[in-house]
Design a protein around this motif. Structure first.
Motif, PDB file in Angstrom:
ATOM      1  N   VAL A 388       0.857  -1.193   0.000  1.00 40.81           N
ATOM      2  CA  VAL A 388       0.000   0.000   0.000  1.00 40.81           C
ATOM      3  C   VAL A 388       0.886   1.233   0.000  1.00 40.81           C
ATOM      4  CG1 VAL A 388      -1.680   1.339   1.310  1.00 40.81           C
ATOM      5  CG2 VAL A 388      -1.904  -1.151   1.154  1.00 40.81           C
ATOM      6  N   ALA A 389       0.635   2.143  -0.948  1.00 43.52           N
ATOM      7  CA  ALA A 389       1.362   3.407  -1.025  1.00 43.52           C
ATOM      8  C   ALA A 389       0.409   4.485  -1.512  1.00 43.52           C
ATOM      9  CB  ALA A 389       2.563   3.299  -1.970  1.00 43.52           C
ATOM     10  N   GLY A 390       0.435   5.635  -0.864  1.00 46.56           N
ATOM     11  CA  GLY A 390      -0.418   6.744  -1.275  1.00 46.56           C
ATOM     12  C   GLY A 390      -1.895   6.417  -1.226  1.00 46.56           C
ATOM     13  N   GLY A 391      -2.307   5.544  -0.299  1.00 50.76           N
ATOM     14  CA  GLY A 391      -3.719   5.212  -0.176  1.00 50.76           C
ATOM     15  C   GLY A 391      -4.233   4.265  -1.237  1.00 50.76           C
ATOM     16  N   LYS A 392      -3.336   3.631  -2.006  1.00 54.26           N
ATOM     17  CA  LYS A 392      -3.740   2.683  -3.043  1.00 54.26           C
ATOM     18  C   LYS A 392      -3.090   1.324  -2.793  1.00 54.26           C
ATOM     19  CE  LYS A 392      -4.179   6.283  -6.598  1.00 54.26           C
ATOM     20  NZ  LYS A 392      -3.725   6.741  -7.948  1.00 54.26           N
ATOM     21  N   LEU A 393      -3.782   0.269  -3.229  1.00 53.88           N
ATOM     22  CA  LEU A 393      -3.256  -1.091  -3.130  1.00 53.88           C
ATOM     23  C   LEU A 393      -2.642  -1.481  -4.466  1.00 53.88           C
ATOM     24  CD1 LEU A 393      -3.087  -3.821  -1.504  1.00 53.88           C
ATOM     25  CD2 LEU A 393      -5.222  -4.443  -2.665  1.00 53.88           C
ATOM     26  N   TYR A 394      -1.339  -1.770  -4.448  1.00 59.18           N
ATOM     27  CA  TYR A 394      -0.622  -2.187  -5.655  1.00 59.18           C
ATOM     28  C   TYR A 394      -0.412  -3.699  -5.604  1.00 59.18           C
ATOM     29  CZ  TYR A 394       0.359   2.732  -6.547  1.00 59.18           C
ATOM     30  OH  TYR A 394       0.238   4.085  -6.794  1.00 59.18           O
ATOM     31  N   VAL A 395      -0.893  -4.397  -6.633  1.00 59.75           N
ATOM     32  CA  VAL A 395      -0.724  -5.852  -6.734  1.00 59.75           C
ATOM     33  C   VAL A 395       0.243  -6.124  -7.884  1.00 59.75           C
ATOM     34  CG1 VAL A 395      -1.869  -8.066  -7.024  1.00 59.75           C
ATOM     35  CG2 VAL A 395      -3.051  -6.189  -5.865  1.00 59.75           C
ATOM     36  N   GLY A 438       6.386   5.835   0.759  1.00 57.04           N
ATOM     37  CA  GLY A 438       5.717   6.042  -0.514  1.00 57.04           C
ATOM     38  C   GLY A 438       6.324   5.307  -1.688  1.00 57.04           C
ATOM     39  N   GLU A 439       7.348   4.487  -1.470  1.00 61.38           N
ATOM     40  CA  GLU A 439       7.949   3.695  -2.535  1.00 61.38           C
ATOM     41  C   GLU A 439       7.772   2.210  -2.223  1.00 61.38           C
ATOM     42  OE1 GLU A 439      11.428   6.768  -4.035  1.00 61.38           O
ATOM     43  OE2 GLU A 439      12.001   5.012  -2.858  1.00 61.38           O
ATOM     44  N   ILE A 440       7.664   1.389  -3.276  1.00 67.01           N
ATOM     45  CA  ILE A 440       7.378  -0.036  -3.110  1.00 67.01           C
ATOM     46  C   ILE A 440       8.609  -0.850  -3.489  1.00 67.01           C
ATOM     47  CG2 ILE A 440       5.950  -1.950  -3.892  1.00 67.01           C
ATOM     48  CD1 ILE A 440       3.702   0.094  -4.358  1.00 67.01           C
ATOM     49  N   TYR A 441       9.019  -1.712  -2.569  1.00 67.83           N
ATOM     50  CA  TYR A 441      10.204  -2.551  -2.743  1.00 67.83           C
ATOM     51  C   TYR A 441       9.741  -3.984  -3.047  1.00 67.83           C
ATOM     52  CZ  TYR A 441      12.833   1.318  -0.686  1.00 67.83           C
ATOM     53  OH  TYR A 441      13.402   2.550  -0.439  1.00 67.83           O
ATOM     54  N   VAL A 442      10.155  -4.497  -4.194  1.00 70.14           N
ATOM     55  CA  VAL A 442       9.781  -5.843  -4.628  1.00 70.14           C
ATOM     56  C   VAL A 442      11.030  -6.723  -4.564  1.00 70.14           C
ATOM     57  CG1 VAL A 442       8.817  -7.253  -6.472  1.00 70.14           C
ATOM     58  CG2 VAL A 442       7.992  -4.917  -6.113  1.00 70.14           C
ATOM     59  N   LEU A 443      10.939  -7.822  -3.824  1.00 71.97           N
ATOM     60  CA  LEU A 443      12.122  -8.609  -3.496  1.00 71.97           C
ATOM     61  C   LEU A 443      11.987 -10.061  -3.939  1.00 71.97           C
ATOM     62  CD1 LEU A 443      11.091  -7.009  -0.523  1.00 71.97           C
ATOM     63  CD2 LEU A 443      13.571  -7.115  -0.355  1.00 71.97           C
ATOM     64  N   GLY A 444      13.089 -10.589  -4.499  1.00 69.23           N
ATOM     65  CA  GLY A 444      13.231 -12.010  -4.777  1.00 69.23           C
ATOM     66  C   GLY A 444      12.142 -12.562  -5.658  1.00 69.23           C
ATOM     67  N   GLY A 445      11.850 -13.864  -5.463  1.00 70.08           N
ATOM     68  CA  GLY A 445      10.792 -14.518  -6.201  1.00 70.08           C
ATOM     69  C   GLY A 445      11.310 -15.516  -7.228  1.00 70.08           C
ATOM     70  N   GLN A 446      10.392 -15.954  -8.059  1.00 71.95           N
ATOM     71  CA  GLN A 446      10.678 -16.930  -9.114  1.00 71.95           C
ATOM     72  C   GLN A 446      10.596 -16.226 -10.451  1.00 71.95           C
ATOM     73  OE1 GLN A 446       7.568 -19.828 -10.446  1.00 71.95           O
ATOM     74  NE2 GLN A 446       8.878 -21.309  -9.405  1.00 71.95           N
ATOM     75  N   GLY A 447      11.503 -16.554 -11.378  1.00 75.77           N
ATOM     76  CA  GLY A 447      11.571 -15.866 -12.659  1.00 75.77           C
ATOM     77  C   GLY A 447      10.404 -16.172 -13.574  1.00 75.77           C
TER      78      GLY A 447
END
Length: 579
Positions: A388-395, A438-447
């Protein structure tokens, strides 16, 4: 390590024995910080050489902290790609013959391992021998055993757990056959040009059996204050000489409260301690948890029977569980976020076996304990991450039926609408996402898909400009883990770690966005994947997961506590908040 002249060390004590007994500590720090794990042997040698060059400043009573700081600062210099000067100045290091009791102890431990292996059934014994003793990867083993890649990993994990149970009396062996597997053992002679001799590698492996995993990462906070070296630009200066420069300068302000200027090197944070709490009411995994006021809310997920729809509530004050209104759509491997005191649950996978990707968005109001159904996501998917950033849900990212996705969609409760945003830089699933300032950090995962390499990437999305930038990659690849923020730092916990030979892990890594750097945290007591949880008041609550984590409830108290202006004198608070 025996270094010429070390036996007459002016600082007192036996330098080579002191350093040798902490090789596991040095290598653990290196493994958690180096971007190229293949350099671990060279890094270890460099740390020993630096320590030897400055051995006269070592207090034997604080050797562990002293070496930890030398290792950390060497890692910083290493990351800057500085050419190690001491390697060219000092000779190769011969290692002494191990003491008779050390050799005997190592032989006894190996004997116990062999006996433990023999007590397993043929399939489990073959799996452990192939993976750990013959260093074969899962891809090679899956063809030999005639099972899938995922099934092969689970079989090795299960066999390792059985062996651990039969070796519990030998605590040292947990470091050898534990939840975390080193990319290349210290005793394996590395290929290519490496100044670490085979004698050092083989003998050190015998002596550090049991040390690597037992307390190697339990770094004393005194390490930060140890009489060793701190980085300053491109030079190394004794900490005593720069301490005065780094001490906060305090100047008076109008209300009489001191205001500290920014420090170039903040004090080392406490990484915290783990505690196991009373078990969760059920054994779900792949769920989601959010924190509202003093309560944790656990939504949906799956267990060995099937999907769960019950909503659980944990009161952190009374330490008790309760049940709340069930979610309308049972799901697993989904994402959730809190906006204005309500939890928004998006996407996920439906019935096990079919694994239908969902697009539904539902919101839970804890005040009325009720659910509402909102506008569907434009792209149905599961295995997503959200923030959640700036009152919005980012998927972000996820999987539907084919390759993993780069999709980035944002939901605005104010308008009740979804909006497509800039795609992620790479396809991803089974990753994690958090928001900081206010910034979104996306980490790791599967390619791209299950055949692709797991990821150690860190990408940062800036909603204000709809752009991405890249951060320092994680120390190791990681999937099916959880991440949360405490005190402005990101904690990554559990999951599958390492690639191509991934293992279920208890390792915790901590990212500081200010310095764009990673550190090692205290290992979780119970390793696992598809676990879930959240942070509240400086504590990280970790719930459930598969296998040995089923029904487990643990908390990491980081020691951080947010300060609220509520009830504070306005003039005093004005000065305090600037500290």
């Amino acid at each position: 390590m025996r270094i010429s002249g070390a036996g007459d060390w002016e600082g007192g004590g036996n330098f080579d024995q002191l350093v040798l007994s902490h090789l596991g500590l040095i290598r653990h720090i290196g493994l958690s910080t180096l971007r190229r794990p293949g350099e671990l042997d060279d890094f270890t040698q460099q740390v020993v050489l630096v320590a030897f060059a400055h051995r006269n400043e070592l207090d034997p009573r604080g050797v562990k902290g002293w070496l930890a700081t030398v290792a950390r600062n060497t890692a910083i210099q290493w990351s800057r790609k500085r050419t190690p000067d001491l390697l060219a100045q000092l000779p190769d290091i011969p290692l002494p013959t191990p003491l008779p009791d050390e050799s005997l102890e190592a032989e006894e431990r190996w004997s116990q391992v062999i006996e433990g292996l023999a007590s397993l059934d043929d399939t489990d014994e073959r799996a452990l021998r192939a993976h750990y003793l013959e260093d074969r990867g899962y891809e090679q083993m899956q063809r030999e055993f005639g099972v899938s890649y995922s099934a092969m990993r689970k079989r090795v994990s299960r066999a390792r757990k059985l062996l651990q149970e039969r070796l519990t009396a030998l605590a040292g062996l947990i470091g050898l056959i534990g939840t975390r597997r080193q990319p290349r053992g210290f005793g394996d002679v590395p290929g290519g040009d490496n100044r670490m001799t085979a004698t050092i590698s083989l003998t050190a492996s015998m002596l550090i059996v049991g040390w690597v995993g037992v307390g190697a990462h339990e770094l004393e906070q005194s390490a930060w204050r140890a009489a060793t070296f701190a980085p300053q630009g491109d030079t190394l200066l004794p900490i005593e000489l720069v301490a005065e420069e780094f001490r906060p300068k305090v100047k008076p302000v109008a209300d009489g409260v001191g205001e500290a200027e920014a420090q170039p090197f903040p004090a080392a944070p406490s990484m915290g301690t783990w505690t196991r709490l009373d078990g969760a009411p059920d054994e779900r995994a792949a769920a989601a948890a959010t924190a509202i006021d003093d309560r944790l809310y656990v939504f949906a997920g799956i267990d060995t029977v099937g999907p769960r729809d019950a909503t659980l509530v944990y009161d952190t004050r009374s330490h008790s569980w309760d049940v709340s209104a069930a979610i309308p759509t049972a799901r697993s491997y989904f994402s959730a976020g809190v906006i204005d005191g309500k939890t928004y649950v998006a996407g996920g996978l439906g019935t096990p076996g079919q694994w239908t990707a969902l697009s539904s968005l539902e919101v839970h109001d804890p005040v009325t304990d009720s659910w509402d159904t909102l506008a569907d996501m434009p792209t149905a998917r599961g295995k997503t991450a959200a923030a959640v950033a700036g009152g919005k849900l980012y998927v972000l990212g996820g999987w539907a039926s084919g390759p993993n996705l780069r999709t980035n969609e944002a939901y605005d409760p104010a308008t009740g609408q979804w909006e497509a945003r800039a795609d992620m830089p790479e396809p991803n699933a089974w990753h994690s996402a958090v928001a900081i300032r206010g910034e979104i950090y996306v980490l790791g995962g599967q390619g791209l898909d299950h055949n692709a390499d797991d990821l150690r990437s860190l990408f940062i999305y800036i909603p204000a400009t709809n752009t991405w930038r890249e951060g320092a990659p994680m120390p190791e690849t990681r999937t099916r883990f959880m991440a949360c923020v405490v005190g402005g730092r990101i904690y990554t916990i559990g999951g599958w770690i390492g690639d191509p030979n991934a293992e279920v892990t208890a390792v915790v890594h901590v990212y500081d966005p200010v310095s764009d750097s990673w550190d090692i945290g205290p290992d979780m007591p119970t390793a696992g994947h598809d676990l879930f949880g959240t942070a509240l008041d400086g504590r990280i609550y970790v719930i459930g997961g598969w296998d040995q984590r089923a029904g487990v409830f643990e908390v990491l108290d980081t020691g951080f506590r947010a300060i609220s202006p509520s009830g504070k004198d306005p003039s005093t608070w004005g000065g305090l908040k600037r500290l």
